[in-house]
Scaffold this motif. Sequence first.
Motif, mmCIF file in Angstrom:
data_model
loop_
_atom_site.group_PDB
_atom_site.id
_atom_site.type_symbol
_atom_site.label_atom_id
_atom_site.label_comp_id
_atom_site.label_asym_id
_atom_site.label_seq_id
_atom_site.Cartn_x
_atom_site.Cartn_y
_atom_site.Cartn_z
ATOM 1 N N ILE A 326 7.033 8.797 8.832
ATOM 2 C CA ILE A 326 6.437 9.483 10.034
ATOM 3 C C ILE A 326 5.658 10.922 9.583
ATOM 4 O O ILE A 326 4.469 10.831 10.052
ATOM 5 C CB ILE A 326 7.511 9.706 11.020
ATOM 6 N N PRO A 327 6.256 11.709 8.839
ATOM 7 C CA PRO A 327 5.445 12.862 8.569
ATOM 8 C C PRO A 327 4.105 12.620 7.759
ATOM 9 O O PRO A 327 3.047 13.462 7.908
ATOM 10 C CB PRO A 327 6.260 13.488 7.533
ATOM 11 N N TRP A 328 3.958 11.571 7.206
ATOM 12 C CA TRP A 328 2.682 11.188 6.311
ATOM 13 C C TRP A 328 1.898 10.530 7.722
ATOM 14 O O TRP A 328 0.602 10.496 7.477
ATOM 15 C CB TRP A 328 2.887 10.146 5.418
ATOM 16 N N ALA A 329 2.327 9.815 8.574
ATOM 17 C CA ALA A 329 1.665 9.127 9.655
ATOM 18 C C ALA A 329 0.863 10.163 10.624
ATOM 19 O O ALA A 329 0.019 9.481 11.435
ATOM 20 C CB ALA A 329 2.516 8.088 10.182
ATOM 21 N N ILE A 330 1.501 11.213 10.878
ATOM 22 C CA ILE A 330 1.047 12.035 12.027
ATOM 23 C C ILE A 330 -0.277 12.857 11.442
ATOM 24 O O ILE A 330 -0.108 13.216 10.218
ATOM 25 C CB ILE A 330 1.845 12.765 12.802
ATOM 26 N N PRO A 331 -1.439 13.220 12.010
ATOM 27 C CA PRO A 331 -2.163 13.951 11.650
ATOM 28 C C PRO A 331 -1.600 15.255 11.246
ATOM 29 O O PRO A 331 -0.969 15.996 11.946
ATOM 30 C CB PRO A 331 -3.273 14.150 12.957
ATOM 31 N N PHE A 333 -2.949 18.420 11.009
ATOM 32 C CA PHE A 333 -3.117 19.557 11.454
ATOM 33 C C PHE A 333 -2.165 19.450 12.807
ATOM 34 O O PHE A 333 -1.738 20.737 13.221
ATOM 35 C CB PHE A 333 -4.561 20.004 12.049
ATOM 36 N N ILE A 334 -1.964 18.648 13.401
ATOM 37 C CA ILE A 334 -0.921 18.587 14.412
ATOM 38 C C ILE A 334 0.658 18.974 14.151
ATOM 39 O O ILE A 334 1.195 19.760 14.543
ATOM 40 C CB ILE A 334 -1.060 17.174 15.450
ATOM 41 N N LEU A 337 0.702 22.634 13.298
ATOM 42 C CA LEU A 337 0.646 23.333 14.642
ATOM 43 C C LEU A 337 2.076 23.375 15.105
ATOM 44 O O LEU A 337 2.627 24.492 15.782
ATOM 45 C CB LEU A 337 -0.412 23.073 15.211
ATOM 46 N N VAL A 338 2.774 22.215 14.889
ATOM 47 C CA VAL A 338 3.870 21.969 15.414
ATOM 48 C C VAL A 338 5.205 23.026 14.882
ATOM 49 O O VAL A 338 5.910 23.517 15.060
ATOM 50 C CB VAL A 338 4.558 20.607 15.592
ATOM 51 N N MET A 342 7.717 26.051 15.709
ATOM 52 C CA MET A 342 9.118 26.253 15.277
ATOM 53 C C MET A 342 9.497 27.293 14.469
ATOM 54 O O MET A 342 10.735 27.741 14.468
ATOM 55 C CB MET A 342 9.384 24.805 14.554
ATOM 56 N N TRP A 411 7.719 18.669 3.547
ATOM 57 C CA TRP A 411 8.131 17.892 4.305
ATOM 58 C C TRP A 411 6.935 16.820 4.592
ATOM 59 O O TRP A 411 7.194 15.567 4.797
ATOM 60 C CB TRP A 411 8.354 18.590 5.697
ATOM 61 N N ASN A 475 -5.130 22.680 4.993
ATOM 62 C CA ASN A 475 -4.378 22.731 6.320
ATOM 63 C C ASN A 475 -3.387 23.536 6.647
ATOM 64 O O ASN A 475 -3.360 24.441 7.459
ATOM 65 C CB ASN A 475 -4.305 21.138 6.924
ATOM 66 N N TYR B 20 18.213 12.849 7.201
ATOM 67 C CA TYR B 20 16.866 13.122 6.936
ATOM 68 C C TYR B 20 15.575 12.517 8.003
ATOM 69 O O TYR B 20 14.703 13.153 8.239
ATOM 70 C CB TYR B 20 16.283 12.612 5.471
ATOM 71 N N MET B 313 -7.027 6.435 8.357
ATOM 72 C CA MET B 313 -6.196 7.906 8.577
ATOM 73 C C MET B 313 -7.112 9.061 8.212
ATOM 74 O O MET B 313 -7.307 9.916 8.816
ATOM 75 C CB MET B 313 -5.170 7.816 7.503
ATOM 76 N N THR B 317 -7.825 11.249 11.535
ATOM 77 C CA THR B 317 -7.090 12.684 11.492
ATOM 78 C C THR B 317 -8.075 14.073 11.381
ATOM 79 O O THR B 317 -7.529 15.042 11.343
ATOM 80 C CB THR B 317 -5.858 12.742 10.593
ATOM 81 N N PHE B 352 -2.412 19.906 25.134
ATOM 82 C CA PHE B 352 -2.571 19.957 23.741
ATOM 83 C C PHE B 352 -1.537 18.836 23.473
ATOM 84 O O PHE B 352 -1.605 18.074 22.744
ATOM 85 C CB PHE B 352 -2.433 21.276 23.138
ATOM 86 N N MET B 360 -1.481 10.558 17.983
ATOM 87 C CA MET B 360 -0.585 10.045 17.316
ATOM 88 C C MET B 360 -0.117 8.617 17.098
ATOM 89 O O MET B 360 0.153 7.827 15.999
ATOM 90 C CB MET B 360 0.794 10.880 17.128
ATOM 91 N N ALA B 363 -1.971 5.806 15.242
ATOM 92 C CA ALA B 363 -1.794 6.142 13.707
ATOM 93 C C ALA B 363 -0.343 5.539 13.550
ATOM 94 O O ALA B 363 -0.264 5.014 12.375
ATOM 95 C CB ALA B 363 -2.146 7.521 13.309
ATOM 96 N N MET B 364 0.525 5.896 14.050
ATOM 97 C CA MET B 364 1.935 5.928 13.902
ATOM 98 C C MET B 364 2.288 4.278 14.131
ATOM 99 O O MET B 364 2.936 3.858 13.110
ATOM 100 C CB MET B 364 2.943 6.531 14.724
ATOM 101 N N PHE B 367 1.035 2.570 10.833
ATOM 102 C CA PHE B 367 1.547 3.058 9.763
ATOM 103 C C PHE B 367 3.099 2.226 9.664
ATOM 104 O O PHE B 367 3.559 1.660 8.657
ATOM 105 C CB PHE B 367 1.865 4.459 9.732
#
Lengths: 538, 385
Positions: A326-331, A333-334, A337-338, A342, A411, A475, B20, B313, B317, B352, B360, B363-364, B367
């Motif tokens: 998942i960390p690779w799959a999401i854009p 910059f999003i 920002l998340v 945090m 991450w 980024n 993890y 991708m 993105t 936002f 997402m 893309a997800m 993947f």
Amino acid sequence: MDKSFRKFNFLILLFLVFLGAALLEKNDYLGEVLDNRDAIKEMRAEQYYRESFLRKSSDFRRFPISTTIAMPEMKKEIKKFETVKKYEREVDESLKIPNTIFGIYILIALAGLLVTVVFRDFIISLIANISILSVMLFYDIELGKSVVKLGLDKKIFSAWGVSDTLHHIILVIMFIYMLAAILPDFINKKTKRNIPKENIENFKKELKSKYEWAKSNKFAYAMLAPAFIIVVLIIIYPFLYNFRISFSNLNLKRFISFLKGDKLYYNGLENYINIFSEAMFWRTLMRTLIWTFTNVFFHVVGGIFFALLLNRELKFKSFYQMVLVIPWAIPQFIAVLVWKGMYNTTYGTINIVLGKIINTPIFEFLNNMSPETLKKLYITVNEAGTITGVGIPWLSDPVWLFTGAIITNIWLGIPFMMMIALGGLQSIPETFYEAADIDGASAWQKIRHITIPQLKPVMTPAIIMGTVWTFNNINVIYLLSEDTLTGKVDILVTYVYKAAFNLYRYGYAAAFSAVIFAILMIFSIFMIKYSKVEEGVR
Amino acid sequence: MALRDRPLKLTVIHIVLIVYAFLSLYPILRVVTISLRPGDRAFSASLSIIPEDATLEAYRHILFEKGYSGGKAKTGETVLKEIKEEKDRAALKEGVRNFIKYKSYSVYDNDKEKAEELEGTEKENYETYKNYKQYSRYEKYLNYIEADEQIIDKKIGELHNLQNKLWYKFLNASFFTWFKNSMIVSFFTVAFGVSFAATAGYAFSRFNFPGKQHGMIFFLITQMFPPTMLLLPMYLVMSRLNLTNTYFGLILMYTTTALPLCVWQMKGYYDTIPYTLEEAALIDGCSPFQAFYQIILPLVKPGVVVTALFSFMASWTDYIVANVIMQREELKTLPLGLQSMNGRYKVEWANFSASSILVMIPAMILFMYLSKYLVSGLTLGGVKE
């Protein structure tokens, strides 16, 4: 000649071609400075004139009769002002001469280098190099004369002098380098000193055979053409253009007129000198190295670790694999920002979770500490003295922000390495492990002597690419720091990005980018040599 | 390879993986939480994933309302409606007709001396022209006015009904525009990227020609350019070629920036396939291109899929390049649209987050669906046995 030298030759040639071209273009060297100087002088002269006139006019009021007497004096003043201005124009004209000479000089140096590369002959190279040195001397005398003769505005000449010294240092280094390229051949005498004529013939023969070879591979070239053309057009041309901009003082003011078709104003190596003389550059470079190596280290170790965990018979294996990607799959910059949300000091998840951990009985000993020590540990305490939570300033303290950026990037980067390691692990034949089992090897020995050597060819290209990508990652740090803490958490690329697109120092940013590229290039040449990726190419 | 483990070790492994996996998932859950909160409440000390007062308001707003202004451009009917409200139609018709009739008297508008010299009917006509001059702006709608009023009323009614329908709102809200732009750009980037990388990778893998090694290194080196180094000159090139604010310009940029890596990737895949296959095909009378297209290409399907995923991708993105090339509102891609909600002074947190989730998801899904191909060989041109 040693082969490694030839590779650097390419870089130096490229740099020189552009420097030479930039200097030979019919622009004012130090164009901007001269413009400004003219304007400033005119302003000063005007002010002086006005002041003197006022002084005299007050005299007129006192003694009206003296007007006629003052007139010739004023005329004298004006004449004096005019002669000074004319004189200054002469200075400006003469400043252009060294510029042209320098351009020619660079081209001769180029020719010398070409001679060194093509003929590989010591005597010819020596002659070329000596001629370069003599031009250098000649140039020096000219400059010396002009400074002595016209040394008026000391500030401008000192700026001119500094860049000039640097030119010389670079050229002397080049000269030494050229000698070093030929000397081994000369000393060893293993390679015969070729007579140039023969050499040229050999060169021709080589070309001809290569042409025949190329002719028989038409299909391969046709297949390659679309990709090659598009890359040259959209990547290489801008890349070369960047070198041109790096010798100019393009900024926001000049950019608009430049877009409308105005010429570039070159300022020689000034941008490069600025970069290397700033303490900021060296500090940022150190930070970038820390950033890159920490990140890549944890990416690789983490990636291999989770790949090893996943590479076995497991329930829900495909589920884990899916989630861990998942960390690779999401854009990116999003994601960043998340993470920024945090890291918020009061409302951020990380501080809240840490606060909850601290309130567990294990950490009860904290209650006995004094408020000062607690404050040093970033633990917030209310007036009554009881612990309320953790207040690490993730976003406002440079050290913590940098730590946070590294955590975020680790991450983000682990999944890529994990996937590659997993692919590598799956291609290791099981028989290797069976043989090791029969020989009674321990688990660690199996990893050490089978897994790691087998993974190496798969991981090395990925590590090289990963290093370059981490080095060039804008980024994370840019989005986490945004406009705050400029220069305190920046790595090289974010610093350039801010210089170009927040401060509009285009020329400076272009030069900075070229420096970054040189660093990466040197790094990868060594890495490619060391890891023998090239063998995969053959 | 499969290792057989003792149960205790397996449990530990499961625990580590679950922890993890949670860490990997948590930031996304966080976005979901914020998107479900009513209002723009980004900061809250609560750690619960689904807030007590969860709503889907933000999603509704993003999909159907944001940027929706009752249809794309003003149609003739809407203009007419405005006119109708403003003026009585009969008077309007009369006015416009009169204006057109005496339009030729506009000559005297700028020449007051001549206008004063006018006499008799001429003068009267000029006066009427002046009276009806105000109707000049309705001139081009005269055709509509002349048309049957009933038909027009019906059309207006239809438009009203349409404007209340969800799909119409969806198609005209800005999210759909961004989505459409992103889709177009990504699709063509993938198409170009894969076809160029497949042919170039094949040439590098199968043939030994002068300049091959240098070519490979050249493609590798292009990966080393810092992004800022290319951005400004690229912008200059694009603006010289008049390619800024076009789909083609952006597609070209994405294709080229992703291409070198794709070429290496594809070359690595081709290397795993024995050359004897093509030899057999060539002996059977295939042309070299047929051998490539009909024999080899189907065999490297996983490689093509992974390469396509990478190109997708890269274009889906990216924010930095799109920000430079696309400046017009109707050409913005999803990341640009997202960033527009993340303003410097006001962040529409709920919107936002909701749109982040919507970006997402494609893309997800891709993947996760393709993760089996990913493992089977991310080779990056490495030696793979």
